[in-house]
Design an enzyme around this catalytic site. Structure first.
Site, PDB file in Angstrom:
ATOM      1  N   CYS A 298     -86.775  32.708 -54.321  1.00  0.00           N
ATOM      2  CA  CYS A 298     -85.681  31.877 -53.477  1.00  0.00           C
ATOM      3  C   CYS A 298     -86.067  30.670 -52.747  1.00  0.00           C
ATOM      4  CB  CYS A 298     -85.461  32.855 -52.177  1.00  0.00           C
ATOM      5  SG  CYS A 298     -86.551  33.259 -51.112  1.00  0.00           S
ATOM      6  N   HIS A 346     -85.585  35.331 -46.954  1.00  0.00           N
ATOM      7  CA  HIS A 346     -84.886  34.814 -48.053  1.00  0.00           C
ATOM      8  C   HIS A 346     -83.945  33.394 -47.476  1.00  0.00           C
ATOM      9  CE1 HIS A 346     -82.615  34.881 -51.519  1.00  0.00           C
ATOM     10  NE2 HIS A 346     -81.422  34.814 -50.896  1.00  0.00           N
ATOM     11  N   HIS A 358     -78.258  30.499 -54.624  1.00  0.00           N
ATOM     12  CA  HIS A 358     -79.910  31.131 -54.108  1.00  0.00           C
ATOM     13  C   HIS A 358     -80.324  31.867 -55.651  1.00  0.00           C
ATOM     14  CE1 HIS A 358     -78.261  35.215 -52.622  1.00  0.00           C
ATOM     15  NE2 HIS A 358     -77.572  34.846 -53.953  1.00  0.00           N
TER      16      HIS A 358
END
Length: 386
Positions: A298, A346, A358
């Site tokens: 990420c 994240h 993402h």
């Protein structure tokens, strides 16, 4: 840019940033979904499919948290390795310089010996550990020229500096060894969490996997509805701002009606480049620790997309969250970074209309998804990086 903030451990709150409690309730132990041949039937109640799904999601989240810790440790280890290499190179250069100077000083001593200034054995300067001690003992310093005396002084100074550098290199090597051990531990932690998730999924029947996929689809649909609601709210706010701005005389790129920083054409241009790059990565696999170009985790993705726009971001989510200006969710703009969970494990790139691009989790691919993919409660903060 906002003042730098220190990363706080899970469960803490920062002023001005909503950090809701992580929505992962304690789960009961998950019983084996299939009986081992010859084993006695389990007395544990069979977990529901929802419980299995939550457990798998939790393991993936734990793996991503461990991945960010791995990334941070790897960055630290790489810097330490560079420092060790630099120190060792420096020590090698200094040692070579000392050897050359030592030969020159030896020639001074030999010349003085030939003129009878010292007792036999004066040439032992070539082997002396400290030429200064030798010259003090034989009183050769009185017979050396100014240039020769300066050479002795330089040798003694350089010898002491080299000794300090050797000690520094030794300490750095020990630190590097510790970091390498921590890196191996972090890697094993990630792999362990992923293996546990794969084991749970492997025990599901084809029908159960299909039902689990249907549950996930319903969650995505709910998230898409929330994204649409956010888009409608932003559109209404922008319309109101356009209607009131001429009367207020708010200059472009200052502050909006909410008192938050307003985006200008420069940011919009950079954000457009970042988003275009991100769209080109859709479909590439999530691989923990990866920074592209073939795969990403990420934070590796968000670092890469903003690099394409000319903005350098740190490697980990823990550092990226401090690399810009924090804005409220109500003021989110395309290009902003959206961070998730209390432990900031994240991040995704906001592209507008409640959606982001993402790298979701192991086993998935870079994709476009609602920022509410796991509910609004896990959104930690929004940061404008440029």
């Amino acid at each position: 840019m906002a003042s730098h903030r220190k990363w706080s451990p899970p469960g803490t709150r920062r002023t001005g940033i909503r950090t809701p409690a992580l929505a992962t309730a304690a789960l009961t132990s998950v019983a084996l979904l299939s009986q081992t041949a010859g084993a006695a039937p389990s007395t544990e109640p069979r977990p529901s499919l929802e419980e299995v799904g939550k457990k798998v999601d939790d393991l993936y989240h734990q793996a991503e948290t461990a991945t960010e810790k791995y990334n941070a440790t790897r960055e630290k280890t790489a810097k330490q390795r560079k420092r060790v290499d630099s120190l060792l190179d420096d020590v090698a250069r200094r040692t070579e310089k000392l050897n050359t100077a030592r030969e020159e000083l030896g020639s001074f001593a030999a010349a003085q010996y030939r003129t009878g200034a010292s007792a036999p054995g004066g040439a032992s300067l070539l082997l002396a550990d400290n030429p200064q001690d030798y010259f003090d003992q034989t009183q050769l310093m009185d017979r050396l020229t100014t240039r020769q005396k300066a050479a002795v002084d330089d040798y003694v100074t350089e010898q002491a500096a080299t000794s300090r550098k050797r000690g520094e290199a030794s300490r750095s090597l020990r630190t590097l060894t510790t970091s390498q051990d921590a890196l191996r531990t972090s890697k094993a932690d990630v792999q362990g969490k992923l293996a546990a998730a794969r084991e749970l999924l492997s025990k599901l029947t084809a029908d159960e996997k299909a039902r689990l996929a249907a549950i996930a689809q319903k969650k995505r649909e709910a998230a898409d509805r929330e994204a649409a609601e956010l888009a409608a709210q932003r559109a209404a706010a922008e319309k109101k701002a356009r209607e009131t701005e001429p009367r207020r005389g708010t200059p472009s790129g200052t502050t909006g009606t909410s008192g938050t920083p307003a985006t200008g054409s420069s940011y919009a241009t950079k954000a457009g480049k970042a988003i275009a790059f991100a769209r080109a990565q859709i479909g590439k696999p999530y691989v923990w620790g990866a920074t592209g170009p073939g795969s990403y985790d990420c934070s590796g993705l968000t670092q890469a997309v903003w690099k394409a726009a000319g903005v350098t971001l740190p490697r980990t989510t823990y550092d990226q969250v401090d690399a810009g200006t924090t804005v409220p969710l109500s003021a989110i703009e395309p290009g902003d970074l959206v961070f998730f969970y209390d432990d900031i494990s994240h991040v995704g790139l906001y592209i507008g209309n409640g959606m982001m691009i993402h790298a979701p989790k192991p086993g998935a691919y870079v994709r476009e998804e609602s920022i509410f993919y796991a509910g609004e409660s896990i959104i930690h903060s929004v940061v404008r990086p440029a």
